[in-house]
Structures are given as C-alpha cells and as structure tokens.
Design an enzyme around this catalytic site. Structure first.
Site, PDB file in Angstrom:
ATOM      1  N   SER A  24      -4.913  -5.958  11.027  1.00  0.00           N
ATOM      2  CA  SER A  24      -3.752  -5.640   9.985  1.00  0.00           C
ATOM      3  C   SER A  24      -2.983  -6.861  10.066  1.00  0.00           C
ATOM      4  O   SER A  24      -1.599  -6.804   9.514  1.00  0.00           O
ATOM      5  CB  SER A  24      -3.181  -4.461  10.261  1.00  0.00           C
ATOM      6  OG  SER A  24      -2.903  -4.047  11.649  1.00  0.00           O
ATOM      7  N   ASN A 111       0.013   3.668  18.976  1.00  0.00           N
ATOM      8  CA  ASN A 111       0.151   4.944  17.865  1.00  0.00           C
ATOM      9  C   ASN A 111       1.604   5.046  17.778  1.00  0.00           C
ATOM     10  O   ASN A 111       1.959   5.298  16.610  1.00  0.00           O
ATOM     11  CB  ASN A 111      -0.744   6.194  18.239  1.00  0.00           C
ATOM     12  CG  ASN A 111      -2.002   5.964  18.134  1.00  0.00           C
ATOM     13  OD1 ASN A 111      -2.706   4.916  17.942  1.00  0.00           O
ATOM     14  ND2 ASN A 111      -3.018   6.784  18.561  1.00  0.00           N
ATOM     15  N   HIS A 157      13.061  11.953 -30.400  1.00  0.00           N
ATOM     16  CA  HIS A 157      11.752  11.845 -31.013  1.00  0.00           C
ATOM     17  C   HIS A 157      11.900  10.235 -31.572  1.00  0.00           C
ATOM     18  O   HIS A 157      11.121  10.093 -32.507  1.00  0.00           O
ATOM     19  CB  HIS A 157      11.437  12.794 -32.136  1.00  0.00           C
ATOM     20  CG  HIS A 157      11.751  14.357 -31.668  1.00  0.00           C
ATOM     21  ND1 HIS A 157      10.987  15.058 -31.438  1.00  0.00           N
ATOM     22  CD2 HIS A 157      12.889  15.093 -31.946  1.00  0.00           C
ATOM     23  CE1 HIS A 157      11.265  16.139 -30.826  1.00  0.00           C
ATOM     24  NE2 HIS A 157      12.503  16.528 -31.346  1.00  0.00           N
ATOM     25  N   SER A 278       6.939 -18.538 -26.512  1.00  0.00           N
ATOM     26  CA  SER A 278       5.461 -18.314 -26.639  1.00  0.00           C
ATOM     27  C   SER A 278       5.036 -19.664 -26.862  1.00  0.00           C
ATOM     28  O   SER A 278       5.403 -20.801 -27.473  1.00  0.00           O
ATOM     29  CB  SER A 278       5.181 -17.682 -27.868  1.00  0.00           C
ATOM     30  OG  SER A 278       3.731 -17.884 -28.646  1.00  0.00           O
ATOM     31  N   LYS A 284       9.317 -17.454 -30.982  1.00  0.00           N
ATOM     32  CA  LYS A 284       9.677 -16.151 -30.096  1.00  0.00           C
ATOM     33  C   LYS A 284      10.341 -16.176 -29.052  1.00  0.00           C
ATOM     34  O   LYS A 284      10.580 -17.560 -28.214  1.00  0.00           O
ATOM     35  CB  LYS A 284       8.104 -16.014 -29.505  1.00  0.00           C
ATOM     36  CG  LYS A 284       6.848 -15.563 -30.403  1.00  0.00           C
ATOM     37  CD  LYS A 284       7.255 -14.296 -31.061  1.00  0.00           C
ATOM     38  CE  LYS A 284       7.334 -13.172 -30.311  1.00  0.00           C
ATOM     39  NZ  LYS A 284       5.765 -12.882 -30.001  1.00  0.00           N
ATOM     40  N   ASN A 286      10.660 -13.547 -25.856  1.00  0.00           N
ATOM     41  CA  ASN A 286      10.285 -12.442 -25.333  1.00  0.00           C
ATOM     42  C   ASN A 286      10.919 -11.943 -24.271  1.00  0.00           C
ATOM     43  O   ASN A 286      11.468 -12.536 -23.304  1.00  0.00           O
ATOM     44  CB  ASN A 286       8.609 -12.773 -24.794  1.00  0.00           C
ATOM     45  CG  ASN A 286       7.852 -13.061 -26.355  1.00  0.00           C
ATOM     46  OD1 ASN A 286       7.994 -12.753 -27.317  1.00  0.00           O
ATOM     47  ND2 ASN A 286       6.881 -13.956 -25.820  1.00  0.00           N
ATOM     48  N   GLU A 291       9.177  -6.209 -19.795  1.00  0.00           N
ATOM     49  CA  GLU A 291       8.036  -5.711 -19.650  1.00  0.00           C
ATOM     50  C   GLU A 291       7.192  -5.709 -18.540  1.00  0.00           C
ATOM     51  O   GLU A 291       6.678  -4.809 -18.022  1.00  0.00           O
ATOM     52  CB  GLU A 291       7.059  -6.708 -20.749  1.00  0.00           C
ATOM     53  CG  GLU A 291       7.679  -6.507 -22.193  1.00  0.00           C
ATOM     54  CD  GLU A 291       7.257  -7.653 -23.090  1.00  0.00           C
ATOM     55  OE1 GLU A 291       5.829  -7.896 -22.947  1.00  0.00           O
ATOM     56  OE2 GLU A 291       7.940  -8.479 -23.466  1.00  0.00           O
ATOM     57  N   TYR A 318      -3.503  10.232  15.413  1.00  0.00           N
ATOM     58  CA  TYR A 318      -3.611   9.307  14.652  1.00  0.00           C
ATOM     59  C   TYR A 318      -5.147   8.895  14.191  1.00  0.00           C
ATOM     60  O   TYR A 318      -5.905   9.117  14.819  1.00  0.00           O
ATOM     61  CB  TYR A 318      -3.269   7.961  15.547  1.00  0.00           C
ATOM     62  CG  TYR A 318      -3.320   6.661  14.949  1.00  0.00           C
ATOM     63  CD1 TYR A 318      -2.272   6.181  14.186  1.00  0.00           C
ATOM     64  CD2 TYR A 318      -4.655   5.915  15.195  1.00  0.00           C
ATOM     65  CE1 TYR A 318      -2.549   4.718  13.619  1.00  0.00           C
ATOM     66  CE2 TYR A 318      -4.839   4.653  14.488  1.00  0.00           C
ATOM     67  CZ  TYR A 318      -3.830   4.256  13.576  1.00  0.00           C
ATOM     68  OH  TYR A 318      -4.022   3.007  13.140  1.00  0.00           O
ATOM     69  N   GLN A 323      -3.281   2.831   9.107  1.00  0.00           N
ATOM     70  CA  GLN A 323      -3.087   1.579   8.748  1.00  0.00           C
ATOM     71  C   GLN A 323      -2.924   1.138   7.190  1.00  0.00           C
ATOM     72  O   GLN A 323      -2.195  -0.025   7.021  1.00  0.00           O
ATOM     73  CB  GLN A 323      -4.072   0.736   9.493  1.00  0.00           C
ATOM     74  CG  GLN A 323      -3.512  -0.845   9.501  1.00  0.00           C
ATOM     75  CD  GLN A 323      -4.886  -1.510  10.253  1.00  0.00           C
ATOM     76  OE1 GLN A 323      -4.697  -1.462  11.602  1.00  0.00           O
ATOM     77  NE2 GLN A 323      -5.877  -2.309   9.790  1.00  0.00           N
ATOM     78  N   LYS A 326       0.729   0.677   4.999  1.00  0.00           N
ATOM     79  CA  LYS A 326       1.458  -0.442   5.196  1.00  0.00           C
ATOM     80  C   LYS A 326       1.789  -1.461   3.830  1.00  0.00           C
ATOM     81  O   LYS A 326       2.720  -1.747   3.358  1.00  0.00           O
ATOM     82  CB  LYS A 326       1.380  -1.446   6.525  1.00  0.00           C
ATOM     83  CG  LYS A 326       1.930  -0.876   7.637  1.00  0.00           C
ATOM     84  CD  LYS A 326       1.455  -1.261   9.047  1.00  0.00           C
ATOM     85  CE  LYS A 326       1.441  -0.427   9.911  1.00  0.00           C
ATOM     86  NZ  LYS A 326       0.563   0.617   9.652  1.00  0.00           N
TER      87      LYS A 326
HETATM   88  N1  ARG Z   1      -2.593  -1.618  13.287  1.00  0.00           N
HETATM   89  C1  ARG Z   1      -2.517  -0.212  13.594  1.00  0.00           C
HETATM   90  C2  ARG Z   1      -1.859   0.379  12.583  1.00  0.00           C
HETATM   91  O1  ARG Z   1      -1.205  -0.209  11.704  1.00  0.00           O
HETATM   92  C3  ARG Z   1      -1.887   0.019  14.965  1.00  0.00           C
HETATM   93  C4  ARG Z   1      -2.170   1.253  15.530  1.00  0.00           C
HETATM   94  C5  ARG Z   1      -3.511   1.167  16.090  1.00  0.00           C
HETATM   95  N2  ARG Z   1      -3.878   2.340  16.952  1.00  0.00           N
HETATM   96  C6  ARG Z   1      -5.255   2.478  17.221  1.00  0.00           C
HETATM   97  N3  ARG Z   1      -5.505   3.570  17.918  1.00  0.00           N
HETATM   98  N4  ARG Z   1      -6.112   1.727  16.719  1.00  0.00           N
HETATM   99  O2  ARG Z   1      -2.106   1.796  12.480  1.00  0.00           O
END
Ligand code: ARG
Length: 475
Positions: A24, A111, A157, A278, A284, A286, A291, A318, A323, A326
C-alpha cells in the site's frame, strides 16, 4: 528482495506479484507525517511507562525527525518490498539508529498503528475542509450582497413559479453548506477517538498508558474496546457521507450555474478565466468547471458505496480488506477540497445579468399567485381566487400578453373585486416584498438571513479554531 520485518516464520520470500498486489506504500505514504507523530507519541509513552529506556526514546524521536525531513525534502526511497508507510519508516529508523529502532513497535501492531494514522489524517483534513467551506460560504454572502436588488424567477419543475431575490436563491446554498459544516464536525468527533494501545486486536501485555498518548496527540476520547478500535471504519464512512452530500450540493449549484450561463437563460456570465473554449467552434465559452464538479460528484459517491460494501461483511477484527479504505478517502479529500475552492472562485468571478433576470420576471406569469392572493385579501376564498387567476392566465395566453397588460375592464369582467391597485400588487418588486414571512424572499427577510449567516460564520470560525488547537505539537 529485502527481508521482511515479519519474515521470522517464513522460509520463502513473497512472490513478486503478490508483493506488488498487497503493498500500500504507493498511496499510504501520504500519511508519513501522521505515522511519525503517532510513533513519537508511542515512544514517549513507552519510556514514561518504563517499557523502553529514555536513551532509546531519544534515539527513536530524533531518528524519526530526521526521517520526516528526508521525506519532506524528497530524499526518502519508498520501498514496495516494505509494503506500507509503517514498515518503510520503521525499517529506515532501525537502519539509522540500530536496536532502539527495533524497540519502537513494542506493545503496538500495525493494526492499531494504521488506525491511529488514519484517524489523525482524516481529522487534520477535516479542519482544512471546514476552512474551505467557510470561505465558500463567505463567497456566497459576498455575491448575495453584491446583487442584493436582483429579482429572478424562482422555479419549481424548472417552470417559472414565483419571483424571488437572487440573493435568496444563493442563501439557500449557504444553509446547505452550514449543514455540511456540521456534518464534517460530526465526522471529526468520530475521528477524534484514539485507537492506539489496542494492539493487534486484544490489547497488550505491557503496562502502557493510553491516556498519555491520547493527550499528546490531542484526541478527545479513547476507544474503550480494543476490537472496535482496530475494526472501526465508521468515521471514514461518515466522512465519505458528509463529502458525498456536500458534493451533491455543489453538483446542484453546478447544474444551475450551467443553466444560468446558457444562452437560453443568460442570467449570469462566468469569468473568462474560469471557462474554456472549443477546438472547433470559435464562439464557444464552456462552463467546464461546473460540469467537472457535477461529474466528480459521482466518484465521491462511488467511494462511499465502495467503502460501505468493503466493510459490510467483515468479521472482527482487522482484515486486509480494510487497506482499501485509503485510496477512496484520499481521492474524496482531494476532490472535495478542489471542488469547494474552484466554486468559491467561480462565484467571486461571476457577473450577474440583473437586466435579463428582471426581464424574465416581467415576461412570464410568475405573479399569478399574487393575483390570487390579491383577491383573497379582498375577501374571496383562496380556492375561488386560484380559479379566477387561472382564467386570467388562460385569457392572457390567448391574447398573447401578460397579467400586467390586462385592462381594468378585462379585470372587472373576471371579478368586481379588482381595482386600480391590482397593477401595483402584481409588480415583481411587490411580489417579492410581500413574501415577508419568516424565511421568505422579501428584502427584509433576506437581510435577516444574511445577518444570521454572518453570525453563523463567526461561530463556525470559532469552532474551527478550537479544533485546530487540538493538533498535535510533537513535530
Ligand atoms: N497497510 C495496512 C493497511 O493499510 C496496515 C495494516 C496491516 N496489518 C496487517 N495485519 N497486515 O491496512
């Protein structure tokens, strides 16, 4: 591949493809600051409780500050092999300060660490969003005051309904944004709960002090159940709901802006700096920004749906599914911040065509209710007056004219309650002025709304200031 921080029980390294799939770091590196703040508070707590030595704490804290500088200067090589921001920083710390770095993760799991980082991050972003909402509200008030006299047709309306002040229309959005403000404050309050100390799920065997960490990081409360602390994503769902509702508001304003600057309405003209042309059609201009804001609403609502779906079937505590929280929230934050900022600019740059709006309310039947109300005030039951006014409208449509063009004789034919003062009673200014009930469109009521709005903005600024005070001061 580097050896994993958790590699002890493994006899093989992770498959390259799996490694890329589960990492991640490409997105959670955004939370580097929060990760470092959280780790500093944790190390201070460990030393205070006698779990690590003060010398180790000092090595950890100064090492983390060096890492913060490296990241901010762009001198930190994020590694996919180290999965996420937590292990990237911990590994770099240990490489730099040796054994002390290896003690940082005592009484902590990723976690509760990731939960802490995300709480800190969301909380901080909410304070920025609150500031932007205040500014957009200020832009609405400025525009409402600048065009305080402008009368436009109000619609139901999308058919012309009754004349209203343009300022009244704008101030409806002010009220919507005030609710958005308080929804984000609510999301803040739920993000303002400290999860660290939950460990992986069940707490820890070490004599930690969670209250200390809570205080250092300026949290208002602490999770009382360790399973809940690491599993809770409600504050993210709440954030995304608040963000979705706000985007829906901006999307409605966008839709109106787009209509208003069409040739058919011509009620407003956007600043050239806020429009694009445009590549083919030379004439144009716009309203792309409006939008795009309308279009981007879909992705924020999508992030809410995605997160609700992700959390829906998860057992405690967890799971790696989490993950997935995010990217959606980061994108929602960027989208919301951008959309609010551009809208404040659009409003401030917009030219309102008061003449066109004024013409619109004299070339329509939006005063037909006022015609009926006139008769009611002279003693006729409303239902009957409604029918008389309807007949007047039908008569005018047939004669290709408007109510104010009818002769006194024509009026008399419809009802002998009509007198000379009917013309005054159905003039757009009168229609507006007469709607003086609380919250109505009369100048007096709109002035009161503006005063209340300014008072509310002062209260919001104070609330925002109080939330900023809670920001951690560890760096
Ligand atoms: N990168 C993980 C997340 O965003 C961090 C927590 C990972 N925990 C684990 N037990 N693998 O959730």
């Amino acid at each position: 591949m580097a050896e994993q921080l958790w590699g002890g029980r493994f006899s093989k390294t992770t498959d390259e493809m799996i490694n890329d799939f589960q990492a991640s770091i490409s997105f959670d590196k955004r939370m580097y600051r929060e990760d470092i703040e959280g780790s500093i508070a944790h190390a201070m707590m460990l030393a205070k409780c006698g779990i690590i030595k003060e010398a180790d704490r000092d090595a950890i804290v100064s090492g983390l500050k060096v890492i913060l500088g490296q990241i901010e200067e762009g001198n930190f090589d994020f590694s996919v092999d180290l999965e996420d921001i937590h292990m990237n920083i911990e590994k770099r710390l240990t490489d730099a300060v040796g054994e002390a770095g290896g003690r940082l993760h005592t009484a902590r799991s990723r976690n509760d660490q990731v939960a802490l980082d995300t709480h800190l991050y969301v909380r901080r972003q909410i304070t920025e969003i609150l500031r932007l909402i205040e500014d957009l509200q200020a832009a609405l008030v400025e525009t409402a005051e600048k065009y305080g006299e402008a009368i436009m047709p109000g619609y139901t309306h999308l058919q012309r309904a009754q004349p209203i002040l343009f300022a009244h229309h704008l101030m409806a959005y002010f009220s919507m944004l005030s609710r958005d403000f308080s929804r984000f404050v609510g999301a803040y309050e739920r993000a303002d709960i400290m999860p660290l100390g939950a460990g992986a799920l069940a707490g820890t065997t070490f004599p930690i002090d969670r209250q200390f960490v809570k205080k250092e990081l300026g949290f208002g409360d602490i999770y009382t159940n360790s399973l809940d602390a690491v599993s809770d994503r409600d504050y993210i769902l709440e954030f995304l709901s608040a963000a979705s509702i706000l985007m829906v508001h901006l999307s409605r304003l966008s839709e109106e802006t787009i209509l208003w600057c069409s040739r058919e309405f011509s009620f407003v003209e956007l600043d050239d700096a806020h429009c694009t042309g445009s590549s083919m059609m030379p004439q144009k201009k716009n309203p792309d920004v409006s939008e795009l804001v309308r279009g981007k609403t879909g992705r924020v609502v999508g992030h809410l749906m995605a997160m609700l779906t992700t959390v829906k079937g998860l057992p405690l505590a967890y799971n790696k599914d989490m993950q997935e929280d995010k990217e959606g929230i980061f994108d929602a934050i960027d989208t919301v911040k951008f959309s609010i900022s551009v809208y404040a600019a659009i409003l401030r740059g917009m030219r309102v065509r008061e003449d066109v709006m004024r013409r619109a309310v004299t070339e329509d039947f939006s005063n037909a209710t006022d015609l009926a109300d006139y008769l009611v005030k002279k003693g006729m039951p409303f239902r009957k007056a409604h029918a008389v006014s309807g007949r007047a409208v039908a008569h005018c449509i047939e004669q290709e004219k408007y109510l104010q063009d009818m002769t006194p004789a024509e009026y008399k034919e419809l009802s002998d309650l009509f007198e000379e003062d009917i013309y005054e009673a159905i003039a757009p200014e009168t229609c507006v002025a007469q709607r003086n009930s609380f919250g109505g469109t009369s100048k007096e009521q709109v002035k009161m709304q503006l005063e209340r709005a300014k008072r509310m903005m002062r209260e919001e600024t104070a609330k925002h200031g109080a939330l900023l005070q809670k920001e951690p001061m560890l760096l």
